[in-house]
Scaffold this motif. Structure first.
Motif, short mmCIF file in Angstrom:
data_model
loop_
_atom_site.label_atom_id
_atom_site.label_comp_id
_atom_site.label_asym_id
_atom_site.label_seq_id
_atom_site.Cartn_x
_atom_site.Cartn_y
_atom_site.Cartn_z
N SER A 131 -22.79 -9.75 -16.17
CA SER A 131 -24.17 -9.36 -16.42
C SER A 131 -24.65 -9.89 -17.77
O SER A 131 -25.77 -10.42 -17.89
CB SER A 131 -24.29 -7.84 -16.37
OG SER A 131 -25.61 -7.43 -16.64
N GLU A 132 -23.81 -9.76 -18.78
CA GLU A 132 -24.20 -10.21 -20.13
C GLU A 132 -24.38 -11.72 -20.18
O GLU A 132 -25.37 -12.22 -20.72
CB GLU A 132 -23.12 -9.78 -21.13
CG GLU A 132 -23.43 -10.21 -22.56
CD GLU A 132 -22.33 -9.81 -23.54
OE1 GLU A 132 -22.41 -10.20 -24.72
OE2 GLU A 132 -21.37 -9.11 -23.11
N GLN A 133 -23.42 -12.46 -19.62
CA GLN A 133 -23.50 -13.93 -19.69
C GLN A 133 -24.60 -14.48 -18.81
O GLN A 133 -25.19 -15.52 -19.11
CB GLN A 133 -22.14 -14.54 -19.32
CG GLN A 133 -20.96 -14.02 -20.11
CD GLN A 133 -21.22 -13.95 -21.60
OE1 GLN A 133 -21.87 -14.82 -22.18
NE2 GLN A 133 -20.70 -12.91 -22.24
N ALA A 134 -24.92 -13.81 -17.71
CA ALA A 134 -26.04 -14.25 -16.88
C ALA A 134 -27.34 -14.15 -17.67
O ALA A 134 -28.26 -14.96 -17.49
CB ALA A 134 -26.11 -13.41 -15.61
N GLY A 135 -27.43 -13.15 -18.54
CA GLY A 135 -28.62 -12.99 -19.38
C GLY A 135 -28.71 -14.03 -20.48
O GLY A 135 -29.81 -14.40 -20.91
N VAL A 136 -27.55 -14.52 -20.93
CA VAL A 136 -27.54 -15.55 -21.98
C VAL A 136 -28.09 -16.86 -21.45
O VAL A 136 -28.96 -17.49 -22.05
CB VAL A 136 -26.11 -15.75 -22.52
CG1 VAL A 136 -26.04 -16.97 -23.45
CG2 VAL A 136 -25.64 -14.50 -23.25
N GLY A 137 -27.59 -17.30 -20.31
CA GLY A 137 -28.05 -18.53 -19.69
C GLY A 137 -27.71 -19.76 -20.53
O GLY A 137 -26.91 -19.71 -21.46
N SER A 138 -28.35 -20.87 -20.20
CA SER A 138 -28.17 -22.15 -20.91
C SER A 138 -26.72 -22.61 -20.92
O SER A 138 -26.26 -23.23 -21.89
CB SER A 138 -28.69 -22.04 -22.36
OG SER A 138 -30.06 -21.73 -22.38
N TRP A 139 -25.99 -22.31 -19.86
CA TRP A 139 -24.61 -22.76 -19.80
C TRP A 139 -24.55 -24.22 -19.37
O TRP A 139 -25.31 -24.67 -18.51
CB TRP A 139 -23.81 -21.88 -18.84
CG TRP A 139 -23.73 -20.46 -19.32
CD1 TRP A 139 -24.29 -19.37 -18.76
CD2 TRP A 139 -23.06 -20.02 -20.50
NE1 TRP A 139 -24.02 -18.25 -19.51
CE2 TRP A 139 -23.27 -18.61 -20.59
CE3 TRP A 139 -22.30 -20.64 -21.50
CZ2 TRP A 139 -22.75 -17.85 -21.62
CZ3 TRP A 139 -21.79 -19.88 -22.53
CH2 TRP A 139 -22.01 -18.49 -22.59
#
Length: 300
Positions: A131-139
């Motif tokens: 959930s946290e990394q999906a919110g960060v994005g720009s991968w």
């Protein structure tokens, strides 16, 4: 919620039956299996009833949990959905896109809730990280390795599973890897490459709708000392890795039950519903076709 269990194999014994019988908000109505003696033994162990007729069990419940091979699961899931029963299913949803689509369409037409048990999505630490990394994005890219030793450890209860021997790691642990990658990087718009490794090992390269790419390595024939699961993300914010968890299948399955109950009560689909599992099936089928065709191979 009144729930019945379809299946009596190792996964039903190790995960489903303990999770259902131990859940305080469930009425564990009964067990049906393709072997009546196994159903009677499992039901007796958990203080519930064994059913000889699967339709009789479906008629007596609000929902069914399925712990059966994918082809059997798909057919019974359609039957249960058409009877108006909510579905707690396992991965993979089905062994073919056509069967998976039949399940998803039956769920939609009957307006029943569905949750597919992608284990990692129901474990607290990994779920919070996703959930946290999906919110960060720009991968920029991701690397996923899901390496099991089912066929090499010598003591796995799943080593004699006919469907695992036929379909291999792509279909058994591939769904786990995709269930993590898709919410982080977006849908896979292309399987760019697919290649065989040792044993049943496969290597995939995926292109995602976010423009990120991912590499995926899957195996059930890894040496036991090499087994484990890793997902690593790299992007503008740096590098992050899927956290380990000590949470086992039974508590995770209990959370999947809670998710099914919430979806049934609210009418809001869960992110890991039959429609999502169908998309996973489509990606796996595409990769399988590429592997079988040899189009991803080039002799040097």
């Amino acid at each position: 919620m009144r729930i019945g269990l379809l299946g009596t194999g190792p996964w039903a014994q190790l995960a489903h039956a303990p999770a259902l019988s131990g859940h305080q908000d469930l009425d564990f109505v009964g067990v049906w299996g393709r072997r009546s003696d196994a159903a009677a033994e499992l039901a007796g162990r958990h203080g519930t009833r064994a059913y000889d007729d699967v339709d009789a069990l479906i008629a007596d419940v609000d929902a069914v949990a399925v712990a059966l091979p994918p082809d059997v699961q798909a057919d019974l899931a359609v039957r249960a959905a058409r009877a108006g029963r909510h579905l707690l299913l396992d991965k993979p949803l089905a062994p073919t896109v056509a069967q998976g689509r039949a399940v998803a369409e039956a769920v939609e037409e009957a307006r029943v809730a569905s949750v597919v048990f992608f284990t990692t999505r129901f474990q607290p630490e990994p779920a919070a990280w996703i959930s946290e990394q999906a919110g960060v994005g720009s991968w920029f890219t991701a690397r996923a390795e899901w390496l099991g030793s089912v066929f090499t450890s010598g003591d796995s209860p799943f080593a004699d599973s006919p469907w695992r021997r036929e379909k291999g790691a792509l279909w058994d642990v591939g769904p786990h890897a995709l269930s993590v990658l898709l919410p982080l990087l977006g849908d896979a718009r292309r399987v760019s490459a697919a290649a065989h490794g040792p044993g049943d090992t496969v290597h995939l390269v995926l292109e995602h709708t976010s423009d990120a790419s991912s590499t995926v390595t899957l195996s059930l024939t890894a040496p036991p000392a090499a087994a484990g699961a890793t997902v690593e993300l790299r992007g503008k914010s740096g590098v992050t890795v899927l956290p380990e968890t000590a949470d086992g299948a039974v508590p995770a399955l209990g959370r999947a039950v809670d998710a099914l109950r919430a979806a049934a009560d609210t009418g809001r689909p869960h992110p890991c519903d039959a429609a999502f599992a169908l998309r996973v099936t489509e990606i796996l089928a595409t990769a399988e076709t590429l592997l079988d065709s040899g189009a991803a191979r080039s002799e040097l």
